[in-house]
Design a protein around this motif. Structure first.
Motif, PDB file in Angstrom:
ATOM      1  N   ALA A  99      44.668  -8.400  57.555  1.00 15.35           N
ATOM      2  CA  ALA A  99      45.468  -9.577  57.247  1.00 15.35           C
ATOM      3  C   ALA A  99      45.071 -10.677  58.224  1.00 15.35           C
ATOM      4  O   ALA A  99      44.644 -10.395  59.341  1.00 15.35           O
ATOM      5  CB  ALA A  99      46.959  -9.261  57.364  1.00 15.35           C
TER       6      ALA A  99
ATOM      7  N   GLU B 157      37.087  -5.207  48.675  1.00 15.32           N
ATOM      8  CA  GLU B 157      37.737  -5.926  49.764  1.00 15.32           C
ATOM      9  C   GLU B 157      37.179  -7.340  49.839  1.00 15.32           C
ATOM     10  O   GLU B 157      36.066  -7.598  49.376  1.00 15.32           O
ATOM     11  CB  GLU B 157      37.494  -5.223  51.109  1.00 15.32           C
ATOM     12  CG  GLU B 157      38.016  -3.801  51.173  1.00 15.32           C
ATOM     13  CD  GLU B 157      37.482  -3.035  52.386  1.00 15.32           C
ATOM     14  OE1 GLU B 157      37.943  -1.902  52.603  1.00 15.32           O
ATOM     15  OE2 GLU B 157      36.599  -3.568  53.095  1.00 15.32           O
TER      16      GLU B 157
ATOM     17  N   LEU C 101      53.037  -8.062  53.276  1.00 11.72           N
ATOM     18  CA  LEU C 101      52.008  -8.711  54.083  1.00 11.72           C
ATOM     19  C   LEU C 101      52.343 -10.181  54.316  1.00 11.72           C
ATOM     20  O   LEU C 101      52.073 -10.734  55.388  1.00 11.72           O
ATOM     21  CB  LEU C 101      50.649  -8.577  53.410  1.00 11.72           C
ATOM     22  CG  LEU C 101      50.127  -7.137  53.303  1.00 11.72           C
ATOM     23  CD1 LEU C 101      48.776  -7.109  52.602  1.00 11.72           C
ATOM     24  CD2 LEU C 101      50.017  -6.487  54.675  1.00 11.72           C
TER      25      LEU C 101
ATOM     26  N   GLU D 205      52.702 -12.219  57.795  1.00  9.62           N
ATOM     27  CA  GLU D 205      52.012 -13.472  58.067  1.00  9.62           C
ATOM     28  C   GLU D 205      52.978 -14.549  58.551  1.00  9.62           C
ATOM     29  O   GLU D 205      52.579 -15.477  59.261  1.00  9.62           O
ATOM     30  CB  GLU D 205      51.283 -13.954  56.816  1.00  9.62           C
ATOM     31  CG  GLU D 205      50.095 -13.107  56.416  1.00  9.62           C
ATOM     32  CD  GLU D 205      49.060 -13.019  57.516  1.00  9.62           C
ATOM     33  OE1 GLU D 205      48.546 -14.054  57.948  1.00  9.62           O
ATOM     34  OE2 GLU D 205      48.780 -11.891  57.966  1.00  9.62           O
TER      35      GLU D 205
ATOM     36  N   TYR E  35      39.922  -8.531  57.077  1.00 10.85           N
ATOM     37  CA  TYR E  35      39.595  -8.285  55.669  1.00 10.85           C
ATOM     38  C   TYR E  35      40.879  -8.121  54.877  1.00 10.85           C
ATOM     39  O   TYR E  35      41.954  -7.863  55.445  1.00 10.85           O
ATOM     40  CB  TYR E  35      38.683  -7.074  55.504  1.00 10.85           C
ATOM     41  CG  TYR E  35      39.351  -5.735  55.697  1.00 10.85           C
ATOM     42  CD1 TYR E  35      39.763  -4.978  54.602  1.00 10.85           C
ATOM     43  CD2 TYR E  35      39.559  -5.207  56.969  1.00 10.85           C
ATOM     44  CE1 TYR E  35      40.364  -3.741  54.763  1.00 10.85           C
ATOM     45  CE2 TYR E  35      40.155  -3.976  57.145  1.00 10.85           C
ATOM     46  CZ  TYR E  35      40.561  -3.246  56.043  1.00 10.85           C
ATOM     47  OH  TYR E  35      41.167  -2.032  56.208  1.00 10.85           O
ATOM     48  N   LEU E  36      40.777  -8.293  53.584  1.00  5.00           N
ATOM     49  CA  LEU E  36      41.893  -8.098  52.668  1.00  5.00           C
ATOM     50  C   LEU E  36      41.567  -6.933  51.749  1.00  5.00           C
ATOM     51  O   LEU E  36      40.530  -6.932  51.081  1.00  5.00           O
ATOM     52  CB  LEU E  36      42.147  -9.361  51.842  1.00  5.00           C
ATOM     53  CG  LEU E  36      42.494 -10.629  52.634  1.00  5.00           C
ATOM     54  CD1 LEU E  36      42.591 -11.823  51.690  1.00  5.00           C
ATOM     55  CD2 LEU E  36      43.779 -10.454  53.412  1.00  5.00           C
TER      56      LEU E  36
ATOM     57  N   TRP F  55      41.984  -4.706  48.483  1.00  5.82           N
ATOM     58  CA  TRP F  55      42.412  -4.906  47.107  1.00  5.82           C
ATOM     59  C   TRP F  55      43.231  -3.691  46.662  1.00  5.82           C
ATOM     60  O   TRP F  55      42.817  -2.542  46.839  1.00  5.82           O
ATOM     61  CB  TRP F  55      41.205  -5.053  46.177  1.00  5.82           C
ATOM     62  CG  TRP F  55      40.374  -6.279  46.440  1.00  5.82           C
ATOM     63  CD1 TRP F  55      40.403  -7.085  47.543  1.00  5.82           C
ATOM     64  CD2 TRP F  55      39.380  -6.824  45.580  1.00  5.82           C
ATOM     65  NE1 TRP F  55      39.488  -8.094  47.427  1.00  5.82           N
ATOM     66  CE2 TRP F  55      38.834  -7.962  46.238  1.00  5.82           C
ATOM     67  CE3 TRP F  55      38.882  -6.466  44.335  1.00  5.82           C
ATOM     68  CZ2 TRP F  55      37.830  -8.740  45.671  1.00  5.82           C
ATOM     69  CZ3 TRP F  55      37.869  -7.233  43.768  1.00  5.82           C
ATOM     70  CH2 TRP F  55      37.362  -8.372  44.427  1.00  5.82           C
TER      71      TRP F  55
END
Length: 355
Positions: A2, A33, A152, A156, A302-303, A305
Protein backbone atom coordinates in the motif's frame (compact mmCIF):
# COMPACT_ATOMS: atom_id res chain seq x y z
CA UNK A 1 1.45 -3.52 -0.35
CA UNK A 2 0.00 0.00 0.00
CA UNK A 3 1.28 3.54 -0.59
CA UNK A 4 1.44 4.25 3.14
CA UNK A 5 3.73 1.22 3.56
CA UNK A 6 6.27 2.47 1.01
CA UNK A 7 9.74 1.62 2.31
CA UNK A 8 13.39 1.37 1.34
CA UNK A 9 15.00 -2.06 1.29
CA UNK A 10 18.71 -2.80 0.88
CA UNK A 11 19.64 -6.33 -0.18
CA UNK A 12 23.02 -7.91 -0.83
CA UNK A 13 23.55 -9.05 -4.42
CA UNK A 14 25.81 -11.75 -3.01
CA UNK A 15 26.04 -13.78 -6.21
CA UNK A 16 26.15 -10.93 -8.72
CA UNK A 17 28.71 -11.43 -11.48
CA UNK A 18 29.84 -8.24 -13.22
CA UNK A 19 32.89 -8.41 -15.49
CA UNK A 20 33.02 -4.83 -16.77
CA UNK A 21 32.31 -1.28 -15.68
CA UNK A 22 28.63 -1.62 -16.59
CA UNK A 23 26.12 -3.44 -14.40
CA UNK A 24 22.78 -4.54 -15.84
CA UNK A 25 19.66 -5.28 -13.83
CA UNK A 26 16.53 -6.90 -15.30
CA UNK A 27 13.29 -5.74 -13.69
CA UNK A 28 10.06 -7.65 -14.37
CA UNK A 29 6.51 -7.70 -13.08
CA UNK A 30 5.44 -11.34 -13.23
CA UNK A 31 2.44 -11.29 -10.89
CA UNK A 32 -1.11 -9.95 -10.79
CA UNK A 33 0.17 -6.83 -9.08
CA UNK A 34 0.85 -3.17 -9.76
CA UNK A 35 4.44 -2.25 -8.86
CA UNK A 36 5.45 1.30 -8.01
CA UNK A 37 9.23 1.83 -7.97
CA UNK A 38 10.45 5.08 -6.49
CA UNK A 39 14.15 4.31 -6.77
CA UNK A 40 16.46 1.44 -7.67
CA UNK A 41 20.05 2.38 -6.92
CA UNK A 42 23.11 0.19 -6.64
CA UNK A 43 25.33 0.54 -3.59
CA UNK A 44 28.91 -0.52 -4.30
CA UNK A 45 32.03 -0.87 -2.16
CA UNK A 46 35.52 -2.22 -2.94
CA UNK A 47 36.00 -5.78 -1.78
CA UNK A 48 38.84 -6.33 0.70
CA UNK A 49 41.52 -8.77 -0.37
CA UNK A 50 40.32 -12.35 0.23
CA UNK A 51 37.12 -11.03 1.78
CA UNK A 52 33.68 -9.52 1.23
CA UNK A 53 31.67 -6.51 2.35
CA UNK A 54 28.63 -7.49 4.40
CA UNK A 55 25.60 -5.66 5.70
CA UNK A 56 25.05 -6.11 9.42
CA UNK A 57 21.69 -6.94 10.93
CA UNK A 58 21.39 -3.28 12.02
CA UNK A 59 22.11 -1.85 8.56
CA UNK A 60 25.83 -1.02 8.72
CA UNK A 61 28.40 -2.19 6.15
CA UNK A 62 31.63 -3.85 7.28
CA UNK A 63 34.58 -5.61 5.72
CA UNK A 64 34.74 -9.33 6.46
CA UNK A 65 37.75 -11.62 6.01
CA UNK A 66 38.76 -15.15 7.03
CA UNK A 67 35.30 -16.45 6.24
CA UNK A 68 34.99 -20.05 7.46
CA UNK A 69 31.94 -22.27 6.87
CA UNK A 70 30.60 -24.34 9.74
CA UNK A 71 32.32 -27.62 10.60
CA UNK A 72 29.19 -29.22 12.10
CA UNK A 73 25.49 -28.40 11.58
CA UNK A 74 22.91 -30.36 13.55
CA UNK A 75 19.13 -29.98 13.62
CA UNK A 76 16.12 -32.17 14.36
CA UNK A 77 16.64 -34.10 11.12
CA UNK A 78 20.30 -34.77 11.95
CA UNK A 79 23.28 -33.60 9.91
CA UNK A 80 22.43 -30.48 7.92
CA UNK A 81 25.97 -29.43 6.97
CA UNK A 82 25.77 -30.24 3.22
CA UNK A 83 22.88 -27.79 2.84
CA UNK A 84 24.64 -24.82 4.50
CA UNK A 85 28.31 -25.43 3.74
CA UNK A 86 28.41 -23.26 0.60
CA UNK A 87 26.45 -20.48 -1.07
CA UNK A 88 24.73 -22.59 -3.70
CA UNK A 89 21.23 -23.77 -4.53
CA UNK A 90 21.09 -26.28 -1.66
CA UNK A 91 19.08 -25.14 1.36
CA UNK A 92 18.27 -26.50 4.78
CA UNK A 93 14.47 -26.65 4.81
CA UNK A 94 12.14 -27.69 7.61
CA UNK A 95 8.36 -28.04 7.89
CA UNK A 96 5.78 -26.85 10.37
CA UNK A 97 4.38 -29.20 13.03
CA UNK A 98 0.74 -28.78 12.00
CA UNK A 99 -0.25 -27.50 15.45
CA UNK A 100 1.25 -24.03 15.77
CA UNK A 101 2.95 -21.92 13.09
CA UNK A 102 5.06 -20.29 15.82
CA UNK A 103 6.61 -23.55 17.13
CA UNK A 104 10.37 -23.07 17.47
CA UNK A 105 13.24 -25.22 16.25
CA UNK A 106 17.01 -25.07 16.77
CA UNK A 107 20.03 -25.48 14.52
CA UNK A 108 23.37 -26.02 16.30
CA UNK A 109 26.58 -24.92 14.59
CA UNK A 110 30.19 -25.73 15.44
CA UNK A 111 33.15 -23.94 13.88
CA UNK A 112 36.78 -24.96 13.66
CA UNK A 113 39.18 -23.48 16.20
CA UNK A 114 41.06 -21.42 13.59
CA UNK A 115 37.81 -19.65 12.73
CA UNK A 116 37.37 -18.43 16.29
CA UNK A 117 40.73 -16.75 16.87
CA UNK A 118 41.02 -13.28 18.40
CA UNK A 119 39.14 -10.39 16.87
CA UNK A 120 35.61 -9.22 16.28
CA UNK A 121 33.53 -12.07 14.88
CA UNK A 122 30.26 -12.16 13.01
CA UNK A 123 27.94 -14.94 11.89
CA UNK A 124 27.25 -14.79 8.16
CA UNK A 125 23.77 -16.00 7.24
CA UNK A 126 22.34 -16.50 3.77
CA UNK A 127 18.64 -17.29 4.08
CA UNK A 128 15.17 -16.58 2.80
CA UNK A 129 11.75 -16.92 4.33
CA UNK A 130 9.51 -19.83 3.61
CA UNK A 131 5.87 -19.21 2.70
CA UNK A 132 4.19 -18.84 6.10
CA UNK A 133 3.98 -15.05 5.89
CA UNK A 134 2.81 -15.27 2.26
CA UNK A 135 0.08 -17.69 3.34
CA UNK A 136 -0.99 -15.38 6.18
CA UNK A 137 -1.02 -12.33 3.91
CA UNK A 138 -3.24 -13.97 1.32
CA UNK A 139 -5.43 -15.41 4.07
CA UNK A 140 -5.94 -11.92 5.49
CA UNK A 141 -6.92 -10.61 2.05
CA UNK A 142 -9.36 -13.51 1.66
CA UNK A 143 -10.94 -12.68 5.02
CA UNK A 144 -11.25 -9.03 3.93
CA UNK A 145 -12.96 -10.17 0.73
CA UNK A 146 -15.06 -7.50 -0.96
CA UNK A 147 -14.08 -5.07 1.81
CA UNK A 148 -10.35 -5.25 1.13
CA UNK A 149 -10.39 -1.86 -0.58
CA UNK A 150 -12.19 -0.33 2.40
CA UNK A 151 -9.69 -1.74 4.88
CA UNK A 152 -6.72 -0.49 2.86
CA UNK A 153 -8.32 2.92 2.34
CA UNK A 154 -8.76 3.21 6.09
CA UNK A 155 -5.07 2.46 6.54
CA UNK A 156 -4.19 5.08 3.92
CA UNK A 157 -6.18 7.64 5.91
CA UNK A 158 -3.89 7.15 8.89
CA UNK A 159 -5.50 4.27 10.81
CA UNK A 160 -2.53 2.33 12.22
CA UNK A 161 -4.51 -0.65 13.55
CA UNK A 162 -4.00 -2.99 10.56
CA UNK A 163 -0.30 -2.21 10.41
CA UNK A 164 0.15 -2.71 14.15
CA UNK A 165 -1.73 -6.03 14.11
CA UNK A 166 0.43 -7.22 11.22
CA UNK A 167 3.51 -6.27 13.26
CA UNK A 168 2.19 -8.43 16.11
CA UNK A 169 2.01 -11.45 13.79
CA UNK A 170 5.49 -10.72 12.47
CA UNK A 171 6.87 -10.38 16.01
CA UNK A 172 5.43 -13.73 17.11
CA UNK A 173 6.88 -15.55 14.09
CA UNK A 174 10.18 -13.71 14.60
CA UNK A 175 13.43 -13.90 12.70
CA UNK A 176 16.46 -16.12 13.19
CA UNK A 177 17.82 -15.59 16.69
CA UNK A 178 21.57 -16.13 17.12
CA UNK A 179 22.48 -17.55 20.53
CA UNK A 180 25.68 -18.20 22.49
CA UNK A 181 26.22 -19.97 25.80
CA UNK A 182 26.67 -17.72 28.81
CA UNK A 183 28.91 -18.40 31.85
CA UNK A 184 26.26 -20.71 33.30
CA UNK A 185 25.94 -22.72 30.11
CA UNK A 186 22.52 -21.31 29.17
CA UNK A 187 21.82 -20.18 25.61
CA UNK A 188 21.35 -16.40 25.29
CA UNK A 189 20.29 -14.42 22.21
CA UNK A 190 23.01 -12.02 21.05
CA UNK A 191 21.50 -10.88 17.75
CA UNK A 192 18.97 -11.69 15.05
CA UNK A 193 18.61 -12.03 11.30
CA UNK A 194 15.38 -10.60 9.92
CA UNK A 195 14.19 -10.46 6.33
CA UNK A 196 10.65 -10.63 4.92
CA UNK A 197 11.10 -12.20 1.51
CA UNK A 198 10.35 -15.75 0.29
CA UNK A 199 12.03 -15.41 -3.12
CA UNK A 200 15.43 -13.75 -2.92
CA UNK A 201 18.19 -15.04 -0.70
CA UNK A 202 19.48 -12.28 1.57
CA UNK A 203 22.93 -12.29 3.16
CA UNK A 204 23.51 -10.53 6.49
CA UNK A 205 26.15 -10.73 9.19
CA UNK A 206 25.17 -10.76 12.87
CA UNK A 207 28.09 -9.32 14.92
CA UNK A 208 28.94 -11.33 18.02
CA UNK A 209 29.74 -9.68 21.38
CA UNK A 210 33.33 -8.62 22.01
CA UNK A 211 35.38 -11.53 23.24
CA UNK A 212 32.93 -14.20 22.04
CA UNK A 213 34.69 -17.21 20.52
CA UNK A 214 31.81 -18.26 18.29
CA UNK A 215 32.95 -21.88 18.39
CA UNK A 216 29.41 -23.05 19.17
CA UNK A 217 26.38 -21.11 17.98
CA UNK A 218 22.69 -21.94 18.11
CA UNK A 219 20.05 -20.64 15.72
CA UNK A 220 16.43 -20.46 16.91
CA UNK A 221 13.51 -19.83 14.55
CA UNK A 222 9.93 -20.83 13.85
CA UNK A 223 9.72 -24.22 12.18
CA UNK A 224 9.33 -23.99 8.42
CA UNK A 225 9.73 -20.21 8.52
CA UNK A 226 13.27 -19.87 7.10
CA UNK A 227 15.40 -21.70 4.56
CA UNK A 228 19.11 -21.62 5.35
CA UNK A 229 21.46 -21.56 2.39
CA UNK A 230 24.83 -20.72 3.93
CA UNK A 231 26.33 -20.14 7.38
CA UNK A 232 29.87 -19.04 8.13
CA UNK A 233 31.97 -17.26 10.72
CA UNK A 234 33.93 -14.18 9.66
CA UNK A 235 36.35 -11.72 11.18
CA UNK A 236 34.87 -8.24 10.94
CA UNK A 237 37.02 -5.25 10.07
CA UNK A 238 36.40 -1.60 9.47
CA UNK A 239 33.03 -0.09 8.67
CA UNK A 240 32.67 1.20 5.11
CA UNK A 241 30.29 3.56 3.33
CA UNK A 242 29.17 2.22 -0.05
CA UNK A 243 28.90 4.58 -3.02
CA UNK A 244 25.39 5.08 -4.39
CA UNK A 245 25.18 4.51 -8.16
CA UNK A 246 22.03 5.83 -9.88
CA UNK A 247 20.54 4.36 -13.04
CA UNK A 248 22.39 5.57 -16.13
CA UNK A 249 20.12 4.11 -18.81
CA UNK A 250 16.81 2.29 -18.98
CA UNK A 251 15.47 0.14 -21.83
CA UNK A 252 11.87 -1.00 -22.00
CA UNK A 253 11.14 -4.42 -23.44
CA UNK A 254 7.47 -4.36 -22.44
CA UNK A 255 5.56 -1.61 -20.68
CA UNK A 256 5.39 2.18 -20.69
CA UNK A 257 8.67 3.31 -22.29
CA UNK A 258 7.74 7.00 -22.12
CA UNK A 259 7.14 6.83 -18.38
CA UNK A 260 10.39 4.93 -17.91
CA UNK A 261 12.39 7.66 -19.65
CA UNK A 262 10.57 10.39 -17.73
CA UNK A 263 11.34 8.60 -14.48
CA UNK A 264 15.01 8.29 -15.40
CA UNK A 265 15.16 12.00 -16.23
CA UNK A 266 13.47 12.98 -12.97
CA UNK A 267 10.30 14.20 -14.66
CA UNK A 268 8.17 11.41 -13.14
CA UNK A 269 8.30 10.55 -9.42
CA UNK A 270 7.99 6.81 -9.91
CA UNK A 271 7.98 3.96 -12.39
CA UNK A 272 4.67 2.05 -12.39
CA UNK A 273 4.69 -1.42 -13.91
CA UNK A 274 1.83 -3.80 -14.72
CA UNK A 275 1.83 -7.58 -15.20
CA UNK A 276 4.11 -8.53 -18.08
CA UNK A 277 6.19 -5.33 -18.02
CA UNK A 278 9.96 -5.68 -18.30
CA UNK A 279 12.74 -3.11 -18.11
CA UNK A 280 16.55 -3.30 -18.24
CA UNK A 281 18.47 -0.91 -15.99
CA UNK A 282 22.13 -0.06 -16.61
CA UNK A 283 24.60 1.43 -14.15
CA UNK A 284 28.04 2.94 -14.82
CA UNK A 285 30.51 1.70 -12.19
CA UNK A 286 33.54 3.54 -10.78
CA UNK A 287 35.78 0.54 -11.50
CA UNK A 288 35.62 -3.01 -12.83
CA UNK A 289 32.72 -4.87 -11.28
CA UNK A 290 34.83 -7.90 -10.37
CA UNK A 291 36.44 -5.85 -7.59
CA UNK A 292 33.19 -4.53 -6.14
CA UNK A 293 30.53 -5.68 -3.69
CA UNK A 294 26.97 -4.95 -4.81
CA UNK A 295 23.80 -4.10 -2.91
CA UNK A 296 20.41 -3.09 -4.32
CA UNK A 297 18.76 -0.11 -2.66
CA UNK A 298 15.13 -0.10 -3.78
CA UNK A 299 12.20 1.95 -2.62
CA UNK A 300 8.54 1.56 -3.49
CA UNK A 301 5.39 -0.44 -2.86
CA UNK A 302 2.99 -2.69 -4.74
CA UNK A 303 -0.74 -3.26 -4.98
CA UNK A 304 -2.04 -6.82 -4.82
CA UNK A 305 -4.89 -7.67 -7.16
CA UNK A 306 -7.76 -9.52 -5.51
CA UNK A 307 -8.68 -12.95 -6.89
CA UNK A 308 -12.24 -14.16 -7.35
CA UNK A 309 -11.55 -17.41 -5.50
CA UNK A 310 -10.49 -15.52 -2.35
CA UNK A 311 -13.89 -13.88 -1.94
CA UNK A 312 -15.50 -17.15 -0.80
CA UNK A 313 -13.61 -16.93 2.51
CA UNK A 314 -14.71 -13.39 3.41
CA UNK A 315 -15.22 -13.18 7.18
CA UNK A 316 -15.01 -10.18 9.49
CA UNK A 317 -14.97 -12.54 12.46
CA UNK A 318 -11.98 -14.55 11.22
CA UNK A 319 -10.13 -11.38 10.23
CA UNK A 320 -10.65 -10.01 13.74
CA UNK A 321 -9.33 -13.28 15.17
CA UNK A 322 -6.24 -13.12 12.97
CA UNK A 323 -5.39 -9.60 14.09
CA UNK A 324 -6.67 -9.51 17.68
CA UNK A 325 -5.61 -13.01 18.76
CA UNK A 326 -2.48 -13.59 16.65
CA UNK A 327 -1.06 -16.39 18.81
CA UNK A 328 -4.36 -18.29 18.67
CA UNK A 329 -4.68 -17.60 14.96
CA UNK A 330 -1.25 -19.12 14.29
CA UNK A 331 -2.46 -22.27 16.02
CA UNK A 332 -5.87 -22.25 14.31
CA UNK A 333 -4.37 -21.86 10.83
CA UNK A 334 -1.56 -24.38 11.34
CA UNK A 335 -3.56 -27.39 10.03
CA UNK A 336 -4.67 -25.47 6.92
CA UNK A 337 -1.10 -24.46 6.15
CA UNK A 338 0.09 -28.02 6.76
CA UNK A 339 -2.29 -29.31 4.10
CA UNK A 340 -0.83 -27.04 1.41
CA UNK A 341 2.76 -26.96 2.69
CA UNK A 342 4.14 -29.77 0.46
CA UNK A 343 3.07 -27.92 -2.70
CA UNK A 344 2.86 -24.29 -1.61
CA UNK A 345 5.99 -23.19 -3.47
CA UNK A 346 4.80 -24.88 -6.65
CA UNK A 347 1.40 -23.20 -6.27
CA UNK A 348 3.11 -19.85 -5.72
CA UNK A 349 5.20 -20.09 -8.89
CA UNK A 350 2.27 -21.39 -10.92
CA UNK A 351 0.31 -18.28 -9.93
CA UNK A 352 2.69 -16.07 -11.92
CA UNK A 353 1.01 -14.05 -14.63
CA UNK A 354 4.16 -14.22 -16.76
CA UNK A 355 6.40 -17.27 -17.11
Amino acid sequence: MAPSLEATDVDALWRAKVHSRTARLRVTNEALETHTIRQANLLVAPRPEHGRVLQTSDGRFVEATDIHPARICRAAEGDCLPAVHASDDLERVSVTDGHDLATRETVDLTFAEQATSAGTLGLVLEARQGFITTFLFYQALAYMGHKAGNYLATMEQGDESIRNHAKDLHHILGGIDVQLRDARGAWRTVGSYAETEPLAREVQVVPLPAGASGEQIRLVMARGHFRLGYVALAHLGREVQPVRIPIARITTKAGNATLAQQWLAGRAPQLVTLPGDEHALEYDLPEDGERLEFFLEARGFYLEWMRQEWLAEESDWKLAGLFLRPSSALRDLAPAYKRVEPRIETLFWESRYVR
